[in-house]
Write a protein that holds these residues in place. Structure first.
Motif, PDB file in Angstrom:
ATOM      1  N   SER A   4       4.028  -0.777  64.411  1.00  0.00           N
ATOM      2  CA  SER A   4       4.231  -1.995  63.262  1.00  0.00           C
ATOM      3  C   SER A   4       3.619  -1.043  61.920  1.00  0.00           C
ATOM      4  O   SER A   4       3.770  -1.157  60.746  1.00  0.00           O
ATOM      5  CB  SER A   4       4.217  -3.087  63.200  1.00  0.00           C
ATOM      6  N   LEU A   5       2.482  -0.297  62.136  1.00  0.00           N
ATOM      7  CA  LEU A   5       1.814   0.100  60.955  1.00  0.00           C
ATOM      8  C   LEU A   5       2.374   1.407  60.404  1.00  0.00           C
ATOM      9  O   LEU A   5       2.748   1.843  59.116  1.00  0.00           O
ATOM     10  CB  LEU A   5       0.373   0.660  61.115  1.00  0.00           C
ATOM     11  N   ILE A  56      14.314  -5.330  58.784  1.00  0.00           N
ATOM     12  CA  ILE A  56      13.047  -5.834  58.854  1.00  0.00           C
ATOM     13  C   ILE A  56      12.199  -4.540  58.881  1.00  0.00           C
ATOM     14  O   ILE A  56      11.218  -4.670  58.209  1.00  0.00           O
ATOM     15  CB  ILE A  56      12.613  -6.254  60.597  1.00  0.00           C
ATOM     16  N   GLU A  57      12.601  -3.357  59.406  1.00  0.00           N
ATOM     17  CA  GLU A  57      11.823  -2.101  59.163  1.00  0.00           C
ATOM     18  C   GLU A  57      11.919  -1.726  57.827  1.00  0.00           C
ATOM     19  O   GLU A  57      10.727  -1.200  57.477  1.00  0.00           O
ATOM     20  CB  GLU A  57      12.577  -0.902  59.797  1.00  0.00           C
ATOM     21  N   ARG A  58      12.893  -1.655  57.034  1.00  0.00           N
ATOM     22  CA  ARG A  58      12.714  -1.178  55.745  1.00  0.00           C
ATOM     23  C   ARG A  58      11.912  -1.993  54.945  1.00  0.00           C
ATOM     24  O   ARG A  58      11.303  -1.678  53.899  1.00  0.00           O
ATOM     25  CB  ARG A  58      14.241  -1.215  55.147  1.00  0.00           C
ATOM     26  N   ALA A  59      12.207  -3.472  55.135  1.00  0.00           N
ATOM     27  CA  ALA A  59      11.239  -4.130  54.379  1.00  0.00           C
ATOM     28  C   ALA A  59       9.536  -4.165  54.684  1.00  0.00           C
ATOM     29  O   ALA A  59       8.905  -3.955  53.869  1.00  0.00           O
ATOM     30  CB  ALA A  59      11.481  -5.793  54.789  1.00  0.00           C
ATOM     31  N   MET A  60       9.344  -4.088  55.869  1.00  0.00           N
ATOM     32  CA  MET A  60       8.074  -3.735  56.266  1.00  0.00           C
ATOM     33  C   MET A  60       7.561  -2.379  55.341  1.00  0.00           C
ATOM     34  O   MET A  60       6.535  -2.101  55.253  1.00  0.00           O
ATOM     35  CB  MET A  60       7.803  -3.294  57.931  1.00  0.00           C
ATOM     36  N   HIS A 117      11.174  -8.379  66.563  1.00  0.00           N
ATOM     37  CA  HIS A 117      11.521  -7.052  66.118  1.00  0.00           C
ATOM     38  C   HIS A 117      10.648  -6.158  66.845  1.00  0.00           C
ATOM     39  O   HIS A 117      11.197  -5.065  67.349  1.00  0.00           O
ATOM     40  CB  HIS A 117      11.451  -6.811  64.204  1.00  0.00           C
ATOM     41  N   TYR A 118       9.524  -6.362  66.884  1.00  0.00           N
ATOM     42  CA  TYR A 118       8.329  -5.563  67.625  1.00  0.00           C
ATOM     43  C   TYR A 118       7.937  -5.843  69.002  1.00  0.00           C
ATOM     44  O   TYR A 118       7.641  -4.826  69.838  1.00  0.00           O
ATOM     45  CB  TYR A 118       7.015  -5.473  66.728  1.00  0.00           C
ATOM     46  N   ALA A 119       8.649  -6.947  69.412  1.00  0.00           N
ATOM     47  CA  ALA A 119       8.301  -6.940  70.875  1.00  0.00           C
ATOM     48  C   ALA A 119       8.451  -5.965  71.648  1.00  0.00           C
ATOM     49  O   ALA A 119       7.888  -6.092  72.873  1.00  0.00           O
ATOM     50  CB  ALA A 119       9.066  -8.570  71.156  1.00  0.00           C
ATOM     51  N   PRO A 120       9.958  -5.493  71.669  1.00  0.00           N
ATOM     52  CA  PRO A 120      10.158  -4.447  72.771  1.00  0.00           C
ATOM     53  C   PRO A 120       9.542  -3.481  72.788  1.00  0.00           C
ATOM     54  O   PRO A 120       9.170  -2.921  73.875  1.00  0.00           O
ATOM     55  CB  PRO A 120      11.686  -4.050  72.278  1.00  0.00           C
ATOM     56  N   ILE A 121       8.692  -2.938  71.817  1.00  0.00           N
ATOM     57  CA  ILE A 121       7.834  -2.099  72.075  1.00  0.00           C
ATOM     58  C   ILE A 121       6.678  -2.139  73.119  1.00  0.00           C
ATOM     59  O   ILE A 121       6.374  -1.271  74.000  1.00  0.00           O
ATOM     60  CB  ILE A 121       7.072  -1.577  70.555  1.00  0.00           C
ATOM     61  N   ALA A 158      -2.267  -6.852  57.516  1.00  0.00           N
ATOM     62  CA  ALA A 158      -2.550  -8.123  57.739  1.00  0.00           C
ATOM     63  C   ALA A 158      -1.172  -8.756  58.581  1.00  0.00           C
ATOM     64  O   ALA A 158      -1.350  -9.708  59.442  1.00  0.00           O
ATOM     65  CB  ALA A 158      -2.609  -9.015  56.275  1.00  0.00           C
ATOM     66  N   VAL A 159      -0.046  -8.379  58.117  1.00  0.00           N
ATOM     67  CA  VAL A 159       1.226  -8.953  58.595  1.00  0.00           C
ATOM     68  C   VAL A 159       1.420  -8.643  60.235  1.00  0.00           C
ATOM     69  O   VAL A 159       1.543  -9.200  61.064  1.00  0.00           O
ATOM     70  CB  VAL A 159       2.346  -8.617  57.899  1.00  0.00           C
ATOM     71  N   SER A 160       1.001  -7.273  60.357  1.00  0.00           N
ATOM     72  CA  SER A 160       1.191  -6.652  61.694  1.00  0.00           C
ATOM     73  C   SER A 160       0.177  -7.556  62.706  1.00  0.00           C
ATOM     74  O   SER A 160       0.346  -7.703  63.719  1.00  0.00           O
ATOM     75  CB  SER A 160       0.746  -5.216  61.743  1.00  0.00           C
TER      76      SER A 160
END
Lengths: 234, 170
Positions: B25-26, B108-112, A51-55, B122-124
């Motif tokens: 991600s944060l 995924i975004e909402r879950a994060m 999900h974050y890879a493209p960034i 930690a996950v990030s």
């Protein structure tokens, strides 16, 4: 033995001690529930990662990239970047200045994805055949100019290049038989706007990198010719 | 001769895309992420003399980004408590016009989004940035055991959230 979630995660993350791994894998093969839990967490991890890879593959916005190109305080002495600025500020040295004025800055490090016309081939950071040929030619080509050629600390040859039509410019260094593009700034050839280095055919970010990598002075025409004849071998 | 400053900047430039991903991600929000990254870079350039050559620049930066973000969260929480108790962090994604990704990505975004800050960091660090447990624990300034338990709880929560969303859609 029963495994906790933390054990499973440690296994997936490559953090389980080698001594325990074999036992875990034996258990995985025998225990369907353990296998399902492991697979579930592996998939979850992959989803989050992808999900974050493209960034990390997207171009960094100008305002952020430019922060690293600019100096907080004016350098006291005669640094290379100042000399380049001076050279390129000369009217005779700025044929493509207006084409460079409007810049979109993208940074390429390692394996990245840029369209072919930027000079990068496919999904690697190796120069495309077209750009590579220009990089290998002492004087570049019609499509690609080579404003600066130099050697870095390790003795590699590096060249700052600039596309005459695209306004795209960058920095490539010789890696064995090929050219590795370390930095790429894509230009969109728009009309002149007040870009910080509008008088220079190379963006500040590239001059900064040259300044950071160079050992000694840039190569003169004769040295470039010699290097080209030896196929840019160190 | 490459100057120290130029080397430092070149080092930052190299890891910039990863730092941006971590910020993203944060914060879970593009504009917030770039603001966070910008603040962190400003601070890094100002404090470049505190960076010890030979240590990992990425870990140094991850830690800086994390600290700035935690300060920001605290400030937001204070503001939210004063003015708008319900609004803190809610619906940020939904109001974002660029937020038109696939449902999977949104999930995924909402879950994060639902994770407590500690678990999300930690996950990030481990899942997204690929740091080892040891490096991640160092960035977070916590013992290994704390890191692994946050990581496990965070992943479990993500898993539960995604299952809930799945259930709600079905």
């Amino acid at each position: 033995m029963t495994y906790t979630d933390e054990d499973i995660l440690a296994y997936i993350d490559g953090e389980m001690p080698a001594a325990d791994r074999t036992a875990f894998e034996t258990a995985l093969a025998a225990d369907a529930d353990l296998a399902a839990r492991t697979e579930h967490h592996r998939r979850l991890g992959n989803s989050v990662k992808s999900h974050y890879a493209p960034i990390a593959n997207a171009p960094v916005p100008d305002r952020i990239a430019e922060m690293l190109a600019l100096r907080d305080e004016a350098p006291a002495g005669d640094t290379l970047i100042d000399r380049f600025k001076a050279w390129f500020a000369h009217p005779l040295a700025m044929p493509g200045a207006s084409a460079m004025a409007s810049l979109a800055i993208g940074i390429l490090v390692g394996a990245q994805f840029m369209p072919l016309q930027t000079g990068i081939s496919g999904d690697t950071s190796l120069a495309s055949a077209n750009l590579a040929a220009a990089l290998s030619a002492a004087d570049g080509t019609q499509a690609w100019q080579m404003p600066v050629t130099f050697r870095d600390e390790t003795g590699r040859y590096c060249r700052a290049f600039r596309g005459t039509e695209t306004g795209t410019s960058g920095l490539a260094c010789r890696e064995g038989e090929s050219w590795q593009v370390n930095l790429l700034v894509t230009g969109n050839g728009g009309e002149a706007v007040g870009y910080q280095l509008a008088s220079s055919p190379l963006p500040a970010i590239i001059l900064e990198s040259v300044d950071g990598l160079i050992e000694g002075d840039p190569l003169d025409a004769e040295a470039i010719e010699t290097a080209a004849q030896s196929n840019w071998m160190e | 001769m490459p100057t120290k400053d130029a080397e430092f900047r070149a080092g930052l430039m190299e890891i910039l895309p990863r730092l941006r991903r971590f910020s993203r991600s944060l914060t879970r929000h593009e504009a917030d992420a770039d603001d966070l990254l910008q603040t962190a870079l400003e601070r890094a350039l100002k404090r470049s003399d505190q960076f010890q050559a030979g240590t990992r620049l990425d870990s140094w930066m991850y830690r800086m980004i994390k600290n700035i973000w935690i300060d920001e969260i605290r400030a937001r929480t204070r503001r939210a408590q004063t003015f708008a108790p319900e609004e803190a962090g809610e619906g940020m994604g939904a109001e974002d016009p660029t937020f038109d990704r696939q449902i999977r990505a949104m999930s995924i975004e909402r879950a994060m989004d639902t994770l407590p800050e500690d678990q999300r960091i930690a996950v990030s660090l481990v899942l997204v940035e690929g740091l080892s447990y040891k490096e991640a624990a160092k960035v977070m300034d916590v013992p290994m055991g704390t890191l692994t338990s946050r990581l496990a709880r965070g992943r479990q929560a993500l898993s539960d959230q995604l299952a809930d969303q799945e259930g709600a859609r079905a």
